[in-house]
Design an enzyme around this catalytic site. Sequence first.
Site: not given
Lengths: 698, 698
Positions: B30, B33, B70, B119, B163, B194, B274, B368, B395, B432, B490, B494
Amino acid sequence: ALQWDPIDNKAVDTVRVLAADAVEKVGNGHPGTAMSLAPAAYLLWQKVMRKDPSDDQWIGADRFILSVGHSSLTQYIQLYLGGWGLELSDIEALRTWGSLTPGHPEYRHTKGVEITTGPLGQGLASAVGFAFAQRYERGLFDPEAAPGTSPFDHHVYVIAGDGDIEEGVTSEAGQLAGTQQLGNLVVIYDKNNISIEDNTDIALSEDTAKRYEAYGWDVRTVDWFKTGEYKEDVQELFDAIEAAKAVTDKPSIIILKTLIGYPAPTKQGTGKVHGAKLGADEVAGVKKALGFDPEKSFDVDPEVLAHTRGALERGKEQRAQWQKGFDAWAAANPERKALFDRLEAGELPEGLEAALPVFEAGKDVSTRAASGKAINALAAQLPELWGGSADLAESNLTTIEGGGSFLPASITTPEWGQGNPYGRILHFGIREHAMGAILNGITLHGKTRSYGGTFLQFADYMRPAVRLAALMDIPSIFVWTHDSVALGEDGPTHQPVEHLAALRAIPNLAVVRPGDANETAYAWLETLKRRGGPVGLALSRQNLPVFERGDGEASGDTLASAKFVGKGAYVLAEAPNGTPDIILIATGSELQIAVEARQVLAGEGINARVVSVPSQEWFAEQSAEYQESVLPASVTARVAVEAGIALPWHTWVGDKGRIVSIEHFGASADYKTLFEKFGMTTESVIAAAKESLAANGK
Amino acid sequence: ALQWDPIDNKAVDTVRVLAADAVEKVGNGHPGTAMSLAPAAYLLWQKVMRKDPSDDQWIGADRFILSVGHSSLTQYIQLYLGGWGLELSDIEALRTWGSLTPGHPEYRHTKGVEITTGPLGQGLASAVGFAFAQRYERGLFDPEAAPGTSPFDHHVYVIAGDGDIEEGVTSEAGQLAGTQQLGNLVVIYDKNNISIEDNTDIALSEDTAKRYEAYGWDVRTVDWFKTGEYKEDVQELFDAIEAAKAVTDKPSIIILKTLIGYPAPTKQGTGKVHGAKLGADEVAGVKKALGFDPEKSFDVDPEVLAHTRGALERGKEQRAQWQKGFDAWAAANPERKALFDRLEAGELPEGLEAALPVFEAGKDVSTRAASGKAINALAAQLPELWGGSADLAESNLTTIEGGGSFLPASITTPEWGQGNPYGRILHFGIREHAMGAILNGITLHGKTRSYGGTFLQFADYMRPAVRLAALMDIPSIFVWTHDSVALGEDGPTHQPVEHLAALRAIPNLAVVRPGDANETAYAWLETLKRRGGPVGLALSRQNLPVFERGDGEASGDTLASAKFVGKGAYVLAEAPNGTPDIILIATGSELQIAVEARQVLAGEGINARVVSVPSQEWFAEQSAEYQESVLPASVTARVAVEAGIALPWHTWVGDKGRIVSIEHFGASADYKTLFEKFGMTTESVIAAAKESLAANGK
């Protein structure tokens, strides 16, 4: 104009009382929003939406998405009141085994539920797909009609909540909805300032109106606290909906400020009313506040029910009115009607197989390139096929050439030309999750088939949507290219290792990894033939040999035809002497390794059969006889080879088999080096074969 | 004030040429950039950030996150110029096997890389975690210091791209950063219009400035096109950064409008620049445009390098200056310094085991709930422990009681009281994915240990962040409760079914599913002892019996102590006669079923050993001898039971074993009904045991 009578108020209050009673009875659930959303939901179902309770498949209907799926009573009680098939006993059976009223609304389970919701953000994001689909289908069937005059025109209504506003998938979808100028989408965002951790100030301080304006949405606020006390001004909400409908070049969001759990005397406006039963005293308090008998439960005034069941007659009238337009359209558009009928029947054109591209042996072709060719060949026959990529079109090779970008005509770029609101090429941007949710929305909405591409690595980003497609048993299509470490230089962040295993783990998702170009073509055909759960195609970046094949089953040194892909697994190459000493099992880019190993083993007098496994899931559907014919129980010397973790193959090879796999993250280098370093080689398969033979005492 | 000389321009141009050369040499990558971001990156690394190239672990340093992973050359070339250990030969080795310059920056692989990125969205989202951590650590060590005066004060700088702006995880993190008023965060968003599908108009039309204002960010725009031609006004960018730093109660984003690939003569400003090499002619054109010799490659003027390596001396001076403040702090704060030293050493306090809660046998406790008690017991000993939930605190039971909400003091709610900027309770909202990325950022930043909770189902939403933690080998902690269909009413949206398998598939992630309350306490202890890859705790919603245990290994009818949890698997209950006919293998809530089955089988004269497997991954680390002692190869009659798919257990039970599992989606009903309907029962295990015994000829 809104016709709203005292009986409507009584009906709305009945909704609240039923919600409180239903949660109280089962002992758990979400009463709060079901109570405070009662007027909004009632308004939509009884006063706004065009719906026919007698036919939940009516294509002319407005669509409804309860993105706050935990507030399932919001929908169930409207379905009961409107005569969709639910009765009071179903409301009483909330959240119990076998009932029509599960904890969250489930598609294919309860008539009138158009999408399974619950995982927050999915409904609101998929709504954008519904809105896409409405526009595309209009383009297929009735593109010349003036806005609002086509039988294919309708609106998509959503009730969303704070969770939807917080989940990132809706930001992705919201951006896209703005770009796409989706005038057919109307979202009511129930802003009640309460989520499970109580007051949302601890985690939500943004100016949501401003954010949606930034996306290019039409934004309205309806504040039921504006007088200083809480007053549900239904007329104001109705006017806002009507105004939103009048905006035809932007999606609309109405920020509705409500008091959660109203009118629970001590718990309204608190987290206590969100996700737990109210308790007997509080339920009694609600009933007293609304003038209901606190001694009675599930008490519905027959007059109320008679009034609300007027929805049936109203639906018939709307349907009859719409039918005239539809019939006129059908008469004027016989070819389009024929297409409509074919899609309505869920059929493909006859002889579609003949349209598949045929790849000549001897050339090297990546399966992503073969997929691109298959898409284009099929698209020429199937106007219902459309799709695109999450900003990886040239890598995923998902573009229908000449299909036109599905974009407002006001958007023109050098690369893609002018947008076409009815175009076949979808540009999702770098938004895999929204892509998944939107594909589900498209698939749920109508008769078309749509697909979306990204790298297999980024299937992780869209996993919640993929799972929902599987759970809903809908045939969304995911195109996942760059399907192993052979992606190469981009390195471990981009190289899937565990992804094939993790995706195969999802029940009802078919993962399909074709082993050469012709398998890829047949994989597409089979995918389009199927109407059940979703399919994910795992495709190679790198070129693979196109096998020289015969026209039928494998025999001698003649490889089998690729037409057996739909069986999930088949004998690609028979043991040279016809009696396998060992079976080599492979998928995708590793199939060539198995074929080479068979050849080398033959030279050493070992007879190996090669089984190609494009899809474990499709194979699992075949008869026991067929399965036994491919993998005879008597042959326990087996090797599986796949450029990913071994996990999915243990049951295929058994204790005496061996697996050639990659059990660690990848690395940045050219793919040939990686395959060599990571043991994805013919030599590894041969060594594993000998180990397995030894384990079998041979 | 900014000191910027002609040699700085030459250095920036050298960056561009090196970027073009490096991609050209390997043939892929790449360049675009890396070329157009050269001035911004150079400004940060040479003029803005406090950094010491001789010590990449310096806690006083500003932090840098290249969210556009990248564009790894953007960072590698600065590390080379600044003297961080990379040399020209490393730049030449870009994207090749074994090099220090892989396709995307990899943490633990290249000195000076503070996070693995690639990512998209993850870097920008994790940056919010870095900023959280800076504030929390300041609170631990130096809370009274005036703003900007503490040795624990520094900034977090991010370079982000389109991105990142599109991926939903950054919307989640951006909302939270606004709520948290993170004045220590400065983001440069490289807006070059771009992406891979060329002009971003096809999928990005939002007003990004307005969106970030809506989140509560300080927003600035630096438009290098503002004169009508493209002019890189470095002073303007520097001023914007300084102004952003001066805003101490809001995170800052600087929207920097650049020309991608500048000054590539024909490809700048297009998608061609790119993600592919420029080609020889275009590279030559770049060199000509910048006054470099087009015949030479990797040509760095020694004067440029000498100038940029001044970073080493500058770093030493900054370090010495900072050290004075640190030493003064240390002298004035001996107790805090002792804590600092312990955390620096990566140690736990001695005798921490004694602080673990002990749960009495006979009571029923969900894991839990046990986890909540363990968190609080450990938190009392470990000020470095902090965490929270994605809106499921009550919970997940993740709240450190009395810990104070990590929030600006301006936020007060009835439920949580007034916010404490140094508080220990994190409120992520229904986000999350951002939670996962933020936890990674916290873990990467410093010495503290942080955890985040949600339902196991929604591990899917955070999966890309979980994978990155595993890839980076960092000890983020994920608390996943409601870990099976026993979640109950649920329903299937779930209820995790495939999640344990899909998570175990991720290399280097330990999935830990304790089988009773005391196993849970030890699971937490073991998790905190470990400093390698991430741990995900899978915990039950429903109550489970607390086993009556001995103090050591299992013997006779005495169950083993829970202290063996760290071994991953251990013999919980020995075969009654000491010689197992069959081994029953179980995890979590199904452990009780195995124990019951052992008892019933004993009554039929069948001697069953019960093996508890809190973590397959921890067990895999044990010696072969230990593994053999738990699962003797000679005992091939085996049954595994887990309320999820069978996939992870085939290698544990082998061909003659049996698995009691759930291979389909769940349903909405109370959990006892579901376990009964889905065969999660003692009877099923007994039947499977007899099948396995029969398969073994017994």
